[in-house]
Design a protein around this motif. Structure first.
Motif, PDB file in Angstrom:
ATOM      1  N   UNK A 199       0.929  -1.333   0.101  1.00 18.10           N
ATOM      2  CA  UNK A 199       0.326   0.334  -0.101  1.00 18.10           C
ATOM      3  C   UNK A 199       0.880   1.451  -0.199  1.00 18.10           C
ATOM      4  N   UNK A 200       0.623   2.156  -0.191  1.00 21.70           N
ATOM      5  CA  UNK A 200       1.304   3.757  -0.429  1.00 21.70           C
ATOM      6  C   UNK A 200       0.364   4.652  -0.071  1.00 21.70           C
ATOM      7  N   UNK A 201       1.091   5.530  -0.256  1.00 18.01           N
ATOM      8  CA  UNK A 201      -0.026   6.811   0.910  1.00 18.01           C
ATOM      9  C   UNK A 201       1.120   8.100   0.739  1.00 18.01           C
ATOM     10  N   UNK A 202       0.509   9.346   0.735  1.00 14.98           N
ATOM     11  CA  UNK A 202       1.147  10.654   1.114  1.00 14.98           C
ATOM     12  C   UNK A 202       1.359  10.812   2.596  1.00 14.98           C
ATOM     13  N   UNK A 203       2.481  11.512   2.597  1.00 17.41           N
ATOM     14  CA  UNK A 203       1.836  11.985   4.262  1.00 17.41           C
ATOM     15  C   UNK A 203       2.417  13.412   4.702  1.00 17.41           C
ATOM     16  N   UNK A 204       1.954  14.542   4.477  1.00 20.32           N
ATOM     17  CA  UNK A 204       2.245  16.067   5.569  1.00 20.32           C
ATOM     18  C   UNK A 204       2.861  15.822   6.068  1.00 20.32           C
ATOM     19  N   UNK A 205       4.021  16.698   7.232  1.00 18.83           N
ATOM     20  CA  UNK A 205       4.179  16.897   8.455  1.00 18.83           C
ATOM     21  C   UNK A 205       3.518  18.291   8.924  1.00 18.83           C
ATOM     22  N   UNK A 206       3.088  17.705  10.201  1.00 17.04           N
ATOM     23  CA  UNK A 206       2.105  19.003  10.825  1.00 17.04           C
ATOM     24  C   UNK A 206       3.088  20.529  11.355  1.00 17.04           C
ATOM     25  N   UNK A 207       3.540  21.313  11.307  1.00 12.72           N
ATOM     26  CA  UNK A 207       4.549  21.732  11.518  1.00 12.72           C
ATOM     27  C   UNK A 207       4.136  22.917  12.769  1.00 12.72           C
ATOM     28  N   UNK A 208       3.243  22.748  12.624  1.00 12.44           N
ATOM     29  CA  UNK A 208       2.585  23.469  13.950  1.00 12.44           C
ATOM     30  C   UNK A 208       2.062  24.896  12.893  1.00 12.44           C
ATOM     31  N   UNK A 209       2.686  25.236  11.910  1.00 10.84           N
ATOM     32  CA  UNK A 209       2.197  26.259  11.048  1.00 10.84           C
ATOM     33  C   UNK A 209       0.744  26.176  10.168  1.00 10.84           C
ATOM     34  N   UNK A 210       1.145  24.755   9.508  1.00 10.92           N
ATOM     35  CA  UNK A 210       0.309  23.702   8.679  1.00 10.92           C
ATOM     36  C   UNK A 210      -0.178  22.762   9.224  1.00 10.92           C
ATOM     37  N   UNK A 211      -1.711  22.507   8.511  1.00  8.22           N
ATOM     38  CA  UNK A 211      -2.409  20.800   9.452  1.00  8.22           C
ATOM     39  C   UNK A 211      -1.715  20.424   9.543  1.00  8.22           C
ATOM     40  N   UNK A 212      -0.786  19.711   8.013  1.00 10.88           N
ATOM     41  CA  UNK A 212      -0.558  18.230   7.624  1.00 10.88           C
ATOM     42  C   UNK A 212      -1.511  17.749   7.207  1.00 10.88           C
ATOM     43  N   UNK A 213      -1.694  16.469   6.450  1.00 10.40           N
ATOM     44  CA  UNK A 213      -2.507  15.427   6.151  1.00 10.40           C
ATOM     45  C   UNK A 213      -1.857  14.614   6.087  1.00 10.40           C
ATOM     46  N   UNK A 214      -2.591  13.301   5.617  1.00  4.95           N
ATOM     47  CA  UNK A 214      -2.645  11.462   5.483  1.00  4.95           C
ATOM     48  C   UNK A 214      -2.873  10.835   4.455  1.00  4.95           C
ATOM     49  N   UNK A 215      -2.753  10.816   3.501  1.00  4.76           N
ATOM     50  CA  UNK A 215      -3.853   9.908   2.348  1.00  4.76           C
ATOM     51  C   UNK A 215      -4.796   8.920   2.361  1.00  4.76           C
ATOM     52  N   UNK A 216      -5.925   8.647   1.948  1.00  8.80           N
ATOM     53  CA  UNK A 216      -5.888   7.304   1.855  1.00  8.80           C
ATOM     54  C   UNK A 216      -5.478   6.517   1.725  1.00  8.80           C
ATOM     55  N   UNK A 217      -5.144   5.556   1.537  1.00  8.39           N
ATOM     56  CA  UNK A 217      -4.427   4.824   1.162  1.00  8.39           C
ATOM     57  C   UNK A 217      -4.687   3.897  -0.390  1.00  8.39           C
ATOM     58  N   UNK A 218      -3.472   3.831  -1.105  1.00 10.32           N
ATOM     59  CA  UNK A 218      -3.612   2.840  -2.574  1.00 10.32           C
ATOM     60  C   UNK A 218      -3.197   1.184  -2.689  1.00 10.32           C
ATOM     61  N   UNK A 219      -3.523   0.397  -2.421  1.00 11.87           N
ATOM     62  CA  UNK A 219      -3.682  -0.857  -2.452  1.00 11.87           C
ATOM     63  C   UNK A 219      -3.332  -1.645  -3.801  1.00 11.87           C
ATOM     64  N   UNK A 220      -1.865  -2.211  -3.437  1.00  9.70           N
ATOM     65  CA  UNK A 220      -1.430  -2.394  -4.793  1.00  9.70           C
ATOM     66  C   UNK A 220      -1.283  -4.063  -4.390  1.00  9.70           C
ATOM     67  N   UNK A 221      -1.542  -4.820  -5.552  1.00  8.70           N
ATOM     68  CA  UNK A 221      -1.096  -6.112  -5.685  1.00  8.70           C
ATOM     69  C   UNK A 221      -0.412  -6.707  -6.546  1.00  8.70           C
ATOM     70  N   UNK A 222       0.495  -6.966  -6.388  1.00  4.07           N
ATOM     71  CA  UNK A 222       1.835  -7.875  -7.279  1.00  4.07           C
ATOM     72  C   UNK A 222       1.844  -8.637  -7.467  1.00  4.07           C
ATOM     73  N   UNK A 223       1.119  -9.588  -8.083  1.00  5.53           N
ATOM     74  CA  UNK A 223       0.909 -10.286  -8.919  1.00  5.53           C
ATOM     75  C   UNK A 223       2.690 -11.142  -9.741  1.00  5.53           C
TER      76      UNK A 223
END
Length: 497
Positions: A473-497
């Motif tokens: 699974x992959x996701x993007x994460x933006x940290x909370x610096x105190x000046x911005x809230x930051x956020x984390x996306x919902x995951x993208x799930x990958x089935x590798x065959x």
């Protein structure tokens, strides 16, 4: 990036980055340029009321009087900030905080040649105290404010009737000026605190310009109001030949622009709306010997606007700034006005410390800025939220920008072993300049694969090649610096065959 505050004050995971606070010396540093206390030719900031050395690479820092251990009643009235070498032009700069505030976001004015914010080497702050009156703080008694009663019979009949019902139209128009006056008919449904400021610019036969400001500190203008030019206290003595070239009326995005020759001129029948855009620099001034009236300033942050006024700005221009906000219940505008003189250098206008800031406001967006002295207006959508923190019985309000991510795909994808997902461009807004982390989960734990620095609110996400058959699974994460809230996306799930 981090917020420098006492850990006990925040209690929300904010890190104090090894800052060294030096006590103020007994000797007071004398101002060398107005209220600028930086000595001429200085390579570092003076100590003032407290000097902080910053460890690491940080482009913005939120500081408070409580976090700095300031005496009771102290407010930050200005700060000195240094980025790099004085020889390279990145030495100490002075920023005046108007009005003085207990909480200030410190940044180095301007942007690098690559459009990035400067890293901060160190800074020092200067205090004033509650109850004292800064020399440039407007009072309730303006020196050049027209009364609510028109002084002349209108010389023009407005050609555009502003709307009075339905949703408010921020692009309403007024009639063009005459040689002696401007007559404005305000919409009956104009929001409160919008109709209290008018600026009119003139050109003299020698090519020089000046601006008259009409400001109402005590109430809003309503109905039809006439602003008489030649009876204004600042009208140049003996001036009889001139041109009216530009008009700004608070409460509307529309500006009149033209070349009305006086005496004997007629109003311009085809007003022109001044273009707007997104400003990125504070560089302004002369072009081929004439002043550049289209100089720009940096975008606002959630708690303040910092303006670097050009050194060659004509007299009487830099005395007004308006910032418009949108809330869940409507819009409002904060007006900063200087009745006594014009601002110069770098000046920070603190929103939350303004006397008209709505009590208890928890979320809002900044949508429009007007600064007297330039034709440029900033327009955008800076979304913000506030939080209140209490220490030793004192409550302080802080503003934080809301981070957002769009065009990131969630759900499930299938991939053959030995391949990688196709790269994609994702929009990421309000990150405080921090890199965005691409994270991967394989066995229940998230690990950072790479960090991507946004460019113009965009990141190009490149995925690694998958070498095993498994579910990841992959996701993007933006940290909370105190000046911005930051956020984390919902995951993208990958089935590798």
């Amino acid at each position: 990036m981090a917020t420098i505050l006492a850990a006990a004050l925040l209690g929300v995971g904010v890190l104090v980055l090894g800052a060294t606070v030096l006590p103020a010396t007994a000797t007071q540093v004398q101002a060398t340029d107005g209220d600028n206390p930086i000595p001429v030719g200085a390579n570092t900031c003076p100590v003032l009321d407290g000097k902080v050395d910053v460890n690491g690479s940080h482009t913005s820092l939120q500081v408070t009087t409580a976090g700095l251990g300031a005496p009771a009643g102290a407010l930050i009235s200005g700060y000195c900030v240094k980025s790099g070498s004085t020889k390279q032009g990145f030495g100490p700069r002075w920023v005046t905080v108007d009005p003085p505030s207990a909480s200030v976001v410190i940044t180095y004015p301007g942007l690098t040649p690559h459009g990035q914010m400067f890293a901060i080497s160190h800074y020092s702050v200067q205090y004033t105290y509650a109850g004292s009156t800064p020399t440039q703080t407007p009072t309730d008694t303006p020196t050049s404010t027209p009364t609510d009663t028109p002084t002349d019979t209108p010389t023009d009949t407005p050609t555009d009737t502003p709307p009075s019902t339905g949703p408010f139209d921020w692009n309403w128009k007024y009639a063009g000026p005459s040689c002696s006056a401007l007559t404005v008919t305000y919409p009956s449904n104009i929001p409160a605190h919008q109709s209290n400021d008018v600026n009119v610019r003139f050109e003299t036969p020698d090519g020089k310009t000046f601006t008259l400001n009409f400001h109402n500190n005590s109430a809003d203008w309503t109905g039809t109001v006439t602003f008489d030019f030649t009876h204004h206290p600042a009208w140049p003595a003996g001036l009889t030949v001139y041109k009216v070239v530009w008009v700004q009326v608070s409460g509307t995005n529309y500006h009149w622009q033209g070349k009305l020759s006086c005496p004997g001129g007629q109003p311009d029948p085809a007003p022109v709306t001044t273009p707007t855009g997104t400003g990125t620099t504070t560089t302004a001034g002369s072009t081929s010997g004439s002043f550049n009236w289209d100089w720009t300033y940096p975008d606002p942050t959630c708690d303040s606007l910092t303006v670097g006024y050009p050194s060659d700005l004509p007299a009487g221009q830099a005395n007004d700034a308006n910032i418009r906000f949108r809330t869940a219940t409507g819009s409002f505008t904060l007006n900063f006005h200087n009745d006594y003189e014009t601002w110069s250098g770098y000046r920070q206008f603190d929103f939350l410390a303004h006397p008209d800031w709505p009590a208890g406001l928890s979320s809002y967006a900044i949508t429009w800025v007007s600064v007297a002295g330039t034709n440029y207006h900033w327009q955008g959508n800076v979304t913000c939220q506030t939080q209140q923190l209490t220490q030793a019985g004192a409550t302080q309000t802080f503003a934080t920008a809301l981070t957002s991510v769009s065009r990131w795909h969630t759900g499930t994808a299938r991939l053959r072993k030995g391949r990688a997902l196709a790269a994609r461009t994702v929009t990421v807004r309000q990150t405080d300049g921090t890199p965005v982390a691409l994270q991967r989960r394989t066995t229940g734990t998230w690990h950072t694969v790479r960090r991507i620095t946004p460019t113009a609110d965009k990141v190009r996400v490149k995925f690694p090649r998958e070498t095993h058959k498994r579910r990841v699974a992959y996701r993007l994460d933006v940290p909370d610096t105190g000046l911005v809230t930051g956020t984390t996306t919902q995951p993208l799930t990958v089935h590798v065959r």
